[in-house]
Design an enzyme around this catalytic site. Structure first.
Site, PDB file in Angstrom:
ATOM      1  N   SER A  84      35.586  44.144  30.473  1.00  0.00           N
ATOM      2  CA  SER A  84      36.083  43.153  31.423  1.00  0.00           C
ATOM      3  C   SER A  84      35.708  43.593  32.841  1.00  0.00           C
ATOM      4  O   SER A  84      35.656  44.796  33.118  1.00  0.00           O
ATOM      5  CB  SER A  84      37.604  43.060  31.265  1.00  0.00           C
ATOM      6  N   CYS A 113      37.066  45.622  39.555  1.00  0.00           N
ATOM      7  CA  CYS A 113      36.708  46.088  40.893  1.00  0.00           C
ATOM      8  C   CYS A 113      37.050  47.557  41.041  1.00  0.00           C
ATOM      9  O   CYS A 113      38.155  47.970  40.694  1.00  0.00           O
ATOM     10  CB  CYS A 113      37.509  45.349  41.957  1.00  0.00           C
ATOM     11  N   ALA A 171      33.760  41.772  40.093  1.00  0.00           N
ATOM     12  CA  ALA A 171      33.666  40.656  41.032  1.00  0.00           C
ATOM     13  C   ALA A 171      32.742  41.032  42.189  1.00  0.00           C
ATOM     14  O   ALA A 171      32.992  42.011  42.900  1.00  0.00           O
ATOM     15  CB  ALA A 171      35.049  40.317  41.561  1.00  0.00           C
ATOM     16  N   GLN A 211      29.752  39.328  37.434  1.00  0.00           N
ATOM     17  CA  GLN A 211      30.690  38.266  37.812  1.00  0.00           C
ATOM     18  C   GLN A 211      30.479  37.914  39.295  1.00  0.00           C
ATOM     19  O   GLN A 211      30.590  38.787  40.164  1.00  0.00           O
ATOM     20  CB  GLN A 211      32.129  38.746  37.599  1.00  0.00           C
ATOM     21  N   TYR A 268      41.583  33.216  43.298  1.00  0.00           N
ATOM     22  CA  TYR A 268      40.460  33.261  44.244  1.00  0.00           C
ATOM     23  C   TYR A 268      39.936  31.836  44.508  1.00  0.00           C
ATOM     24  O   TYR A 268      40.509  30.854  44.033  1.00  0.00           O
ATOM     25  CB  TYR A 268      39.387  34.232  43.740  1.00  0.00           C
ATOM     26  N   LEU A 324      45.687  43.004  27.539  1.00  0.00           N
ATOM     27  CA  LEU A 324      46.496  43.831  26.639  1.00  0.00           C
ATOM     28  C   LEU A 324      45.958  43.839  25.203  1.00  0.00           C
ATOM     29  O   LEU A 324      46.707  43.709  24.243  1.00  0.00           O
ATOM     30  CB  LEU A 324      47.961  43.414  26.699  1.00  0.00           C
ATOM     31  N   GLY A 349      39.837  45.777  29.469  1.00  0.00           N
ATOM     32  CA  GLY A 349      39.847  46.303  30.821  1.00  0.00           C
ATOM     33  C   GLY A 349      40.388  47.720  30.827  1.00  0.00           C
ATOM     34  O   GLY A 349      39.666  48.697  30.619  1.00  0.00           O
TER      35      GLY A 349
HETATM   36  C1  FNR Z   1      40.775  43.960  37.126  1.00  0.00           C
HETATM   37  N1  FNR Z   1      40.593  42.626  36.738  1.00  0.00           N
HETATM   38  C2  FNR Z   1      39.569  41.898  37.284  1.00  0.00           C
HETATM   39  N2  FNR Z   1      39.317  40.633  36.832  1.00  0.00           N
HETATM   40  C3  FNR Z   1      38.249  39.943  37.268  1.00  0.00           C
HETATM   41  O1  FNR Z   1      38.047  38.808  36.836  1.00  0.00           O
HETATM   42  N3  FNR Z   1      37.383  40.506  38.172  1.00  0.00           N
HETATM   43  C4  FNR Z   1      37.572  41.758  38.681  1.00  0.00           C
HETATM   44  O2  FNR Z   1      36.739  42.252  39.433  1.00  0.00           O
HETATM   45  C5  FNR Z   1      38.734  42.462  38.277  1.00  0.00           C
HETATM   46  N4  FNR Z   1      39.036  43.691  38.787  1.00  0.00           N
HETATM   47  C6  FNR Z   1      39.995  44.485  38.177  1.00  0.00           C
HETATM   48  C7  FNR Z   1      40.144  45.834  38.550  1.00  0.00           C
HETATM   49  C8  FNR Z   1      41.022  46.658  37.840  1.00  0.00           C
HETATM   50  C9  FNR Z   1      41.118  48.122  38.213  1.00  0.00           C
HETATM   51  C10 FNR Z   1      41.796  46.125  36.781  1.00  0.00           C
HETATM   52  C11 FNR Z   1      42.729  47.007  35.983  1.00  0.00           C
HETATM   53  C12 FNR Z   1      41.687  44.795  36.451  1.00  0.00           C
HETATM   54  C13 FNR Z   1      41.316  42.096  35.549  1.00  0.00           C
HETATM   55  C14 FNR Z   1      40.643  42.581  34.262  1.00  0.00           C
HETATM   56  O3  FNR Z   1      39.310  42.122  34.163  1.00  0.00           O
HETATM   57  C15 FNR Z   1      41.435  42.122  33.030  1.00  0.00           C
HETATM   58  O4  FNR Z   1      41.390  40.722  32.963  1.00  0.00           O
HETATM   59  C16 FNR Z   1      42.890  42.588  33.063  1.00  0.00           C
HETATM   60  O5  FNR Z   1      42.969  43.957  33.428  1.00  0.00           O
HETATM   61  C17 FNR Z   1      43.575  42.377  31.711  1.00  0.00           C
HETATM   62  O6  FNR Z   1      42.912  43.079  30.685  1.00  0.00           O
HETATM   63  P1  FNR Z   1      43.426  44.525  30.151  1.00  0.00           P
HETATM   64  O7  FNR Z   1      43.311  45.502  31.284  1.00  0.00           O
HETATM   65  O8  FNR Z   1      44.852  44.354  29.705  1.00  0.00           O
HETATM   66  O9  FNR Z   1      42.481  44.859  29.026  1.00  0.00           O
END
Ligand code: FNR
Length: 358
Positions: free
Chosen positions: A22, A25, A57, A99, A181, A301, A323
């Site tokens: 996923s 950032c 992103a 992304q 966003y 999750l 993620g």
């Molecule tokens: C994110 N998430 C996120 N989502 C997204 O669309 N673009 C991004 O750049 C980011 N950046 C980001 C940074 C960090 C450090 C985290 C922990 C999360 C959200 C991420 O892609 C994901 O959708 C969520 O964290 C839920 O999934 P997990 O972590 O439960 O597997």
């Protein structure tokens, strides 16, 4: 056969398995350029066996970044600095994806390591934008409400960033429409209170996100797939964007050539109450797949090998995106494959570590 570790073919791109990284950032970019950290972060997950790495992103404009530490693709110089990352991911047999984002009214923030507060222009911040002059929450700047000519220009910037992403070697572009966003703020009546053709009715609110998607699709070669990350719901008690609107929207996205919906939720309200149960967004991915007739990815999750396998096996989603679990364990796919008795190729250089001595 374990479907989780079978390939997923979208247009001409064959993704070797259905465990994706996923986008996350890192807030460690410099003037939009990646550093060695990004290469190690993305590269480690590619080595760890994910089928696709979604680079975080990446701002289509400097003012489209969440913070000064976010990646960007607003100049041709960024093509050169992102290319080695795409090349390294590909060299591991993994698909490089990126992304594209504009943070709208949730932009101009300090990086999280420094507190994440809104930055004034004097502190290096910038004017934020949105569909309406409604701030994210108190203490956040009031966005400049975008005019129609500015929207047209912004759509052009998505197109330019798409061309650069392809030039940098990415096979897949994902348009970020979730998490509060810019494009999410157009979809949601909570943030979009325009009275012109870009607000009001469902048709008005989806118009700009669809125009951007249409132009990005036209900028992409036919053989490359297009992903969109959607907010399935605002989690608002009333009056927000919700699943029925998302299902209708995803059907419209499919009709204009989107290939895969990455299904997330939330981010438009600062006081939202998100469930914290495992796989809480999976039912959204399943509903969109069934009713919008498009491939979906489930995220949120998902941490366990059997849980991930079941999501794909049962047809609730075509892939899972991980993620935080991949932050804990970059080699999660290699472990999950072993647990599920699936075969996934180990990196040759690591083969001597594959089997623990008995
Ligand atoms: C994110 N998430 C996120 N989502 C997204 O669309 N673009 C991004 O750049 C980011 N950046 C980001 C940074 C960090 C450090 C985290 C922990 C999360 C959200 C991420 O892609 C994901 O959708 C969520 O964290 C839920 O999934 P997990 O972590 O439960 O597997």
């Amino acid at each position: 056969m374990v479907r989780l570790f079978e390939p997923l073919k979208l247009r001409a791109v064959e993704i070797p398995n259905r465990v994706f990284m996923s986008p996350m950032c890192m807030f460690l970019a410099q003037d939009g350029h990646p550093t060695a950290w990004h290469k190690v972060h993305c590269g480690a997950r590619a080595v760890g066996g994910v089928g696709l790495v979604m680079v975080e992103a990446t701002g289509i404009l400097p003012e489209g970044r969440i913070s000064p530490g976010c990646l960007g693709l607003w100049s041709d110089d960024h093509v050169a600095s992102l290319r080695p990352i795409a090349e390294f991911i590909r060299a591991q047999g993994c698909i490089p994806a990126i992304q594209l984002a504009h943070s709208g009214r949730r932009a101009s923030l300090q990086i999280p390591a420094k507190g994440g507060a809104p930055l004034t222009v004097d502190e290096g911040g910038w004017t934020v934008v949105g569909p309406s002059a409604l701030p994210f929450t108190s203490g956040y700047p009031i966005p400049h409400a975008l005019g129609e000519e500015e929207l047209d220009w912004l759509a052009d910037q998505y197109v330019a960033a798409t061309h650069r992403a392809i030039a940098a070697g990415f096979d897949i572009v994902e348009v970020h429409m979730a998490h509060g966003y810019l494009l999410h703020t157009f979809l949601s009546p909570i943030a979009n209170q325009r009275t012109d053709g870009y607000g009001g009715s469902w048709e008005g609110r989806v118009r700009f996100p669809l125009e951007v998607t249409q132009r990005v699709r036209m900028a992409l070669p036919d053989h490359l797939p297009l992903f969109v990350r959607v907010p399935a719901t605002d989690w608002a008690a009333e009056g927000g964007w919700d699943l029925p609107q998302t299902i209708r929207f995803c059907s419209a996205l499919r009709e204009i050539g989107v290939d895969f919906i990455d299904v997330s939720s939330g981010g438009i309200l600062d006081n939202e109450k998100l469930p914290t149960t495992p796989g809480f967004q999976v039912p959204f991915a399943a509903a969109i797949k069934a009713q919008s007739h498009i491939a979906t990815g489930a995220v949120g999750l998902i941490t366990d090998a059997h849980q991930a396998a079941e999501i794909v096996e049962s047809g609730q989603a075509d892939a899972v995106l991980l993620g935080r679990e991949l932050l804990r364990n970059p080699h999660w796919p290699l472990y999950a494959a072993a647990e599920l008795e699936a075969s996934v190729p180990w990196p040759h250089a690591y083969l001597r570590g594959k089997f623990r001595p008995k």
